[in-house]
Write a protein that holds these residues in place. Structure first.
Motif, PDB file in Angstrom:
ATOM      1  N   HIS A 141       2.817   6.759  -7.207  1.00  9.03           N
ATOM      2  CA  HIS A 141       2.713   7.041  -5.908  1.00  9.03           C
ATOM      3  C   HIS A 141       1.258   6.834  -5.505  1.00  9.03           C
ATOM      4  O   HIS A 141       0.303   7.415  -5.960  1.00  9.03           O
ATOM      5  N   SER A 142       1.041   5.989  -4.488  1.00 10.40           N
ATOM      6  CA  SER A 142      -0.306   5.763  -4.068  1.00 10.40           C
ATOM      7  C   SER A 142      -0.406   6.337  -2.683  1.00 10.40           C
ATOM      8  O   SER A 142       0.085   5.956  -1.636  1.00 10.40           O
ATOM      9  N   GLU A 143      -1.572   7.269  -2.704  1.00  5.33           N
ATOM     10  CA  GLU A 143      -1.713   8.047  -1.547  1.00  5.33           C
ATOM     11  C   GLU A 143      -3.047   7.362  -1.142  1.00  5.33           C
ATOM     12  O   GLU A 143      -4.303   7.658  -1.255  1.00  5.33           O
ATOM     13  N   GLY A 144      -2.552   6.590  -0.128  1.00  6.23           N
ATOM     14  CA  GLY A 144      -3.562   5.617   0.615  1.00  6.23           C
ATOM     15  C   GLY A 144      -3.676   4.245  -0.003  1.00  6.23           C
ATOM     16  O   GLY A 144      -2.860   4.052  -0.805  1.00  6.23           O
ATOM     17  N   MET A 182       4.284   5.520  -1.006  1.00  3.65           N
ATOM     18  CA  MET A 182       2.909   5.190  -0.638  1.00  3.65           C
ATOM     19  C   MET A 182       2.847   6.053   0.742  1.00  3.65           C
ATOM     20  O   MET A 182       3.475   6.034   1.460  1.00  3.65           O
ATOM     21  N   THR A 183       1.494   6.764   0.673  1.00  5.66           N
ATOM     22  CA  THR A 183       1.268   7.781   1.864  1.00  5.66           C
ATOM     23  C   THR A 183       0.414   6.717   2.830  1.00  5.66           C
ATOM     24  O   THR A 183      -0.470   5.932   2.486  1.00  5.66           O
ATOM     25  N   TYR A 184       0.829   6.730   4.157  1.00  4.79           N
ATOM     26  CA  TYR A 184       0.348   5.711   5.093  1.00  4.79           C
ATOM     27  C   TYR A 184       0.323   6.602   6.332  1.00  4.79           C
ATOM     28  O   TYR A 184       0.935   7.949   6.523  1.00  4.79           O
ATOM     29  N   GLY A 202      12.131  -1.260  -1.537  1.00  7.71           N
ATOM     30  CA  GLY A 202      12.620  -0.201  -2.278  1.00  7.71           C
ATOM     31  C   GLY A 202      11.633   1.189  -2.386  1.00  7.71           C
ATOM     32  O   GLY A 202      11.906   1.849  -3.365  1.00  7.71           O
ATOM     33  N   VAL A 203      10.684   1.208  -1.773  1.00  3.42           N
ATOM     34  CA  VAL A 203       9.439   2.067  -1.875  1.00  3.42           C
ATOM     35  C   VAL A 203       9.547   2.911  -0.724  1.00  3.42           C
ATOM     36  O   VAL A 203       9.683   2.781   0.331  1.00  3.42           O
ATOM     37  N   THR A 204       9.186   4.303  -1.226  1.00  3.60           N
ATOM     38  CA  THR A 204       9.503   5.566  -0.295  1.00  3.60           C
ATOM     39  C   THR A 204       8.146   5.461   0.680  1.00  3.60           C
ATOM     40  O   THR A 204       7.078   5.619   0.128  1.00  3.60           O
ATOM     41  N   THR A 240       9.418  10.584   3.396  1.00  2.00           N
ATOM     42  CA  THR A 240       8.867  11.687   2.907  1.00  2.00           C
ATOM     43  C   THR A 240       7.679  11.969   3.954  1.00  2.00           C
ATOM     44  O   THR A 240       7.002  11.131   4.542  1.00  2.00           O
ATOM     45  N   VAL A 241       7.317  13.088   4.041  1.00  2.00           N
ATOM     46  CA  VAL A 241       5.903  13.682   4.818  1.00  2.00           C
ATOM     47  C   VAL A 241       4.942  14.141   3.565  1.00  2.00           C
ATOM     48  O   VAL A 241       5.409  14.946   2.979  1.00  2.00           O
ATOM     49  N   THR A 242       3.850  13.576   3.362  1.00  3.56           N
ATOM     50  CA  THR A 242       2.904  13.776   2.407  1.00  3.56           C
ATOM     51  C   THR A 242       2.283  15.358   2.564  1.00  3.56           C
ATOM     52  O   THR A 242       1.823  15.530   3.793  1.00  3.56           O
ATOM     53  N   HIS A 243       2.286  16.391   1.859  1.00  2.00           N
ATOM     54  CA  HIS A 243       1.900  17.786   2.016  1.00  2.00           C
ATOM     55  C   HIS A 243       1.957  18.173   3.465  1.00  2.00           C
ATOM     56  O   HIS A 243       0.730  18.077   4.176  1.00  2.00           O
TER      57      HIS A 243
END
Length: 416
Positions: A141-144, A182-184, A202-204, A240-243
């Motif tokens: 998972h890439s956060e940013g 990946m969070t964006y 296929g990446v969330t 999804t929604v990151t935290h």
């Protein structure tokens, strides 16, 4: 309580055995049930009377009275543990963290990165690829780094940038097919292109660290859901929604912001919201409210754990940032929260303490994240044919026994 050494050894040697207790799976509670495990797979779950005669001679493990049997927990947002920090690119430290997490009951996890320089991101991805190839982690998972400066939280603002398709391509290539999320921030110019590329691969897409208004948030999540459905990948279920709540403006009745849109779309099943229900990032009443508003099937419990998880207070790293931990709370020097120090089993326990039904809390840490990463046919539930990832807990949700692929795991190398 932990299993006695001789019990663990017998189970590991036999490879086939029975567990008896209350089964919590798929949002349901089955009292007086048994779980049969053979050759790393679940052979049967249900009343003892329904057990096939071929399974009746399996060795039955002596579990404490009142034991509950859960699917192995799944953490899709986790930066490290036991001194290992996934973003650093230290492969051995990452393996130490993964081993600790497996033994703590998190039998499946995504290794999360943080915003960093291009070179550091690619190096960390390269270090994690072998762990994914070996099946030790379920992906990355890439956060940013395409996040809002206004809501960067513990992300290093020096390395935040607007969406860059070329950099995204480099990240995808370096991950070797193992990037799962990946969070964006949807308000940044070019975010639509990022969502399109992620969905096609296929990446969330995981919306977060954002200062967007409610309309922009809703439009981006809806588009992400539609693109995933049309991608033909057939694995990723929805964005999804990151935290939720962390890394975004608070809900206000005249300026609802992203929280209102995320709750509405989660309630509709369009998106799933992460909650760091560790007693630090969210008030227990907030956790209970979200479960009651959107339902456990639309919540993913996560830890956002970092290197200090399982270790005493002190000074640690989270990617390029220095973090101080005091009273098990991780902060940057300016006081900003910097990840969590709880295990996912801790989070499940605290979610139950907040007033959420145990079966619902377990579902949000098992079946829901399994579907998010497209693994619901193999993990996240206790059903015949599933991989034998099992966590046994006592009446207080203390860890008793962990099985991963049918193999018993001992205590974590460092104390919880």
């Amino acid at each position: 309580m932990t299993p006695q050494p001789e019990l663990k050894q017998q189970a590991a040697d036999s490879g086939s055995y029975l567990l008896a207790g209350t089964v919590l799976t798929d949002g349901m509670s089955l009292d007086n049930a048994v779980v049969a495990v053979t050759e790393g797979r679940i052979a049967y779950v249900g009343p003892r009377a329904g057990l096939d005669v071929s399974l009746t001679d399996l060795e039955e493990l002596d579990l404490p009275p009142g034991s509950m049997i859960l699917p192995g927990l799944i953490d899709i947002h986790c930066h490290g543990a036991a001194g290992g920090d996934f973003p650093t690119g230290d492969s051995q430290a990452a393996r130490t963290a993964v081993d600790f997490l497996h033994r703590s009951g998190t039998t499946t996890l995504l290794a999360s990165l943080v915003t960093a320089s291009r070179d550091d991101l690619l190096r960390a991805l390269g270090a994690l690829r072998p762990l994914a190839d070996e099946g030790l982690i379920a992906g990355i998972h890439s956060e940013g780094p395409f996040l809002s400066h206004a809501r960067c939280g513990a992300q290093d603002p020096r390395f935040l940038r607007d969406p860059d398709v070329e950099l995204l391509g480099d990240i995808l290539d370096a991950a070797g097919g193992h990037l799962r999320s990946m969070t964006y921030a949807p308000e940044l110019p070019g975010s639509d292109a990022v969502v399109q590329i992620l969905a096609k691969r296929g990446v969330t897409p995981s919306l977060g660290h954002t200062d967007a208004d409610a309309r922009t948030t809703a439009a981006s999540l809806t588009e992400a859901a539609e693109l995933l459905a049309a991608s033909g990948q057939g694995t990723v279920s929805r964005p999804t929604v990151t935290h939720l709540f962390n890394g975004m403006p608070p809900l206000h009745h005249r300026s609802p912001g992203p929280v209102a849109a995320c709750l509405r779309l989660a309630g509709a099943g369009t998106a799933a919201v992460e909650l760091i229900a560790d007693g630090v990032h969210l008030d227990p009443e907030t956790v209970r409210m979200v479960f009651e508003l959107v339902g456990a099937g639309n919540v993913v419990l996560v830890t956002d754990s970092m290197a200090a998880t399982g270790l005493p207070d002190g000074h640690y790293e989270l990617g390029p940032q220095s973090v101080s931990v005091s009273g098990a709370v991780a902060r940057l020097s300016d006081g900003t929260l910097a990840g969590g120090t709880a295990t996912l089993l801790d989070v499940v326990r605290r979610t139950i303490d907040a007033g959420v039904e145990p079966a619902a809390a377990v579902k949000a840490a098992t079946a829901v994240p399994a579907a998010i990463i497209g693994r619901q046919q193999d993990i996240g539930s206790l059903r015949a044919g599933m991989r034998a990832d099992v966590v046994v807990v006592d009446r207080n949700f203390g860890r008793v026994l962990v099985l991963r692929e049918g193999r018993t795991l001992g205590r974590p190398a460092v104390g919880l």
